[in-house]
Design a protein around this motif. Structure first.
Motif, PDB file in Angstrom:
ATOM      1  N   GLY A   8       0.768  -1.342   0.061  1.00 60.40           N
ATOM      2  CA  GLY A   8      -0.214   0.103  -0.073  1.00 60.40           C
ATOM      3  C   GLY A   8       0.892   1.187  -0.089  1.00 60.40           C
ATOM      4  O   GLY A   8       0.714   2.010  -0.755  1.00 60.40           O
ATOM      5  N   SER A  11       2.797   1.429  -3.235  1.00 58.73           N
ATOM      6  CA  SER A  11       1.971   2.065  -4.662  1.00 58.73           C
ATOM      7  C   SER A  11       1.241   3.404  -4.469  1.00 58.73           C
ATOM      8  O   SER A  11       1.284   4.128  -5.423  1.00 58.73           O
ATOM      9  CB  SER A  11       0.939   0.939  -4.771  1.00 58.73           C
ATOM     10  OG  SER A  11      -0.100   0.833  -3.718  1.00 58.73           O
ATOM     11  N   ALA A  12       1.266   3.699  -3.141  1.00 59.57           N
ATOM     12  CA  ALA A  12       1.003   5.140  -2.962  1.00 59.57           C
ATOM     13  C   ALA A  12       1.927   6.335  -3.265  1.00 59.57           C
ATOM     14  O   ALA A  12       1.800   7.252  -3.980  1.00 59.57           O
ATOM     15  CB  ALA A  12       0.446   5.514  -1.475  1.00 59.57           C
ATOM     16  N   THR A  15       2.086   6.199  -6.969  1.00 63.47           N
ATOM     17  CA  THR A  15       0.767   6.970  -7.704  1.00 63.47           C
ATOM     18  C   THR A  15       1.190   8.551  -7.249  1.00 63.47           C
ATOM     19  O   THR A  15       0.697   9.265  -8.302  1.00 63.47           O
ATOM     20  CB  THR A  15      -0.359   6.370  -6.775  1.00 63.47           C
ATOM     21  OG1 THR A  15      -0.644   5.146  -7.291  1.00 63.47           O
ATOM     22  CG2 THR A  15      -1.425   7.161  -7.340  1.00 63.47           C
ATOM     23  N   ALA A  54      -3.870   5.824 -10.057  1.00 67.89           N
ATOM     24  CA  ALA A  54      -4.013   5.023  -8.923  1.00 67.89           C
ATOM     25  C   ALA A  54      -4.797   3.787  -9.278  1.00 67.89           C
ATOM     26  O   ALA A  54      -4.113   2.494  -8.603  1.00 67.89           O
ATOM     27  CB  ALA A  54      -4.948   5.840  -7.949  1.00 67.89           C
ATOM     28  N   HIS A  58      -1.962   0.572  -8.161  1.00 68.72           N
ATOM     29  CA  HIS A  58      -2.517   0.130  -7.169  1.00 68.72           C
ATOM     30  C   HIS A  58      -2.840  -1.488  -7.675  1.00 68.72           C
ATOM     31  O   HIS A  58      -2.612  -2.384  -7.055  1.00 68.72           O
ATOM     32  CB  HIS A  58      -3.588   0.734  -6.443  1.00 68.72           C
ATOM     33  CG  HIS A  58      -3.763   0.037  -5.005  1.00 68.72           C
ATOM     34  ND1 HIS A  58      -2.735   0.352  -4.090  1.00 68.72           N
ATOM     35  CD2 HIS A  58      -4.786  -0.430  -4.406  1.00 68.72           C
ATOM     36  CE1 HIS A  58      -3.228  -0.625  -2.815  1.00 68.72           C
ATOM     37  NE2 HIS A  58      -4.400  -0.796  -3.148  1.00 68.72           N
ATOM     38  N   PHE A  76      -2.529   2.517   1.574  1.00 66.59           N
ATOM     39  CA  PHE A  76      -2.406   3.411   0.320  1.00 66.59           C
ATOM     40  C   PHE A  76      -3.111   4.841   0.738  1.00 66.59           C
ATOM     41  O   PHE A  76      -2.313   5.755   0.510  1.00 66.59           O
ATOM     42  CB  PHE A  76      -3.107   2.932  -0.805  1.00 66.59           C
ATOM     43  CG  PHE A  76      -3.273   3.792  -2.057  1.00 66.59           C
ATOM     44  CD1 PHE A  76      -2.143   3.637  -3.153  1.00 66.59           C
ATOM     45  CD2 PHE A  76      -4.243   4.531  -2.362  1.00 66.59           C
ATOM     46  CE1 PHE A  76      -2.507   4.321  -4.102  1.00 66.59           C
ATOM     47  CE2 PHE A  76      -4.326   5.396  -3.198  1.00 66.59           C
ATOM     48  CZ  PHE A  76      -3.304   5.321  -4.353  1.00 66.59           C
ATOM     49  N   CYS A  80      -1.061   8.541   1.038  1.00 63.43           N
ATOM     50  CA  CYS A  80      -1.541   9.763   0.182  1.00 63.43           C
ATOM     51  C   CYS A  80      -2.083  10.861   0.958  1.00 63.43           C
ATOM     52  O   CYS A  80      -1.487  12.106   0.838  1.00 63.43           O
ATOM     53  CB  CYS A  80      -2.466   9.396  -0.527  1.00 63.43           C
ATOM     54  SG  CYS A  80      -2.285   8.106  -1.930  1.00 63.43           S
ATOM     55  N   TRP A 100      -7.584   9.332  -6.033  1.00 64.79           N
ATOM     56  CA  TRP A 100      -6.670   8.508  -5.773  1.00 64.79           C
ATOM     57  C   TRP A 100      -7.246   7.284  -4.983  1.00 64.79           C
ATOM     58  O   TRP A 100      -7.112   6.207  -5.256  1.00 64.79           O
ATOM     59  CB  TRP A 100      -5.670   8.919  -5.083  1.00 64.79           C
ATOM     60  CG  TRP A 100      -4.498   9.785  -5.705  1.00 64.79           C
ATOM     61  CD1 TRP A 100      -4.229   9.663  -6.823  1.00 64.79           C
ATOM     62  CD2 TRP A 100      -3.770  10.849  -5.073  1.00 64.79           C
ATOM     63  NE1 TRP A 100      -3.342  10.634  -7.333  1.00 64.79           N
ATOM     64  CE2 TRP A 100      -2.794  11.128  -6.204  1.00 64.79           C
ATOM     65  CE3 TRP A 100      -3.563  11.003  -3.762  1.00 64.79           C
ATOM     66  CZ2 TRP A 100      -1.839  12.454  -5.955  1.00 64.79           C
ATOM     67  CZ3 TRP A 100      -2.573  12.245  -3.497  1.00 64.79           C
ATOM     68  CH2 TRP A 100      -1.664  12.547  -4.543  1.00 64.79           C
ATOM     69  N   ALA A 104      -7.821   3.393  -6.419  1.00 67.11           N
ATOM     70  CA  ALA A 104      -7.146   2.450  -5.569  1.00 67.11           C
ATOM     71  C   ALA A 104      -8.409   1.516  -5.212  1.00 67.11           C
ATOM     72  O   ALA A 104      -8.183   0.206  -4.868  1.00 67.11           O
ATOM     73  CB  ALA A 104      -6.371   2.789  -4.378  1.00 67.11           C
TER      74      ALA A 104
END
Length: 126
Positions: A8, A11-12, A15, A54, A58, A76, A80, A100, A104
């Motif tokens: 998480g 990927s955040a 992103t 996202a 994600h 995530f 963010c 986002w 996600a």
């Protein structure tokens, strides 16, 4: 569970970084005169600039590693929020954060739906 948190967060961060560039490109598109701003924001600015980024990042991260999906989604969103706070944009970044989160969240739903299907089960419509 710790793997879900790490996926998480990773990927955040990806992103966050890619969306900054994507949002700059989509914001540079000139809005036609008289076009409703809200619709423009949803479909032109935040759609490809944040939501789609996202969703793809994600979604790929969740498909690569078997993790606890709700934990990864929570990590995530928390990452963010922290990222927006660090750059001083938390008070004006609500639409971006929502985009986002929606991207996600849809990616999480998509991956979870795919995992519920049994390996021998055929996909309908094929």
């Amino acid at each position: 569970m710790m793997t879900g948190v790490m996926i998480g967060i990773a990927s955040a961060i990806a992103t966050f970084q890619i969306s900054l560039y994507a949002l700059a490109y989509t914001a540079a598109i000139a809005m036609p005169h008289g076009f409703p701003t809200g619709i423009w924001d949803v479909f032109v600015l935040f759609g490809p600039g944040a939501w789609l980024v996202a969703l793809v990042i994600h979604g790929i991260a969740l498909r690569m590693v078997s993790v606890h999906i709700p934990v990864a989604l929570l990590a995530f969103v928390a990452t963010c929020v922290v990222g927006l706070a660090v750059i001083g944009s938390l008070h004006v970044g609500g639409k971006t954060l929502l985009a986002w989160t929606l991207g996600a969240g849809l990616a999480s739903w998509w991956v979870a739906r795919g995992r519920r299907r049994k390996p021998g089960q055929a996909v309908q419509g094929t």
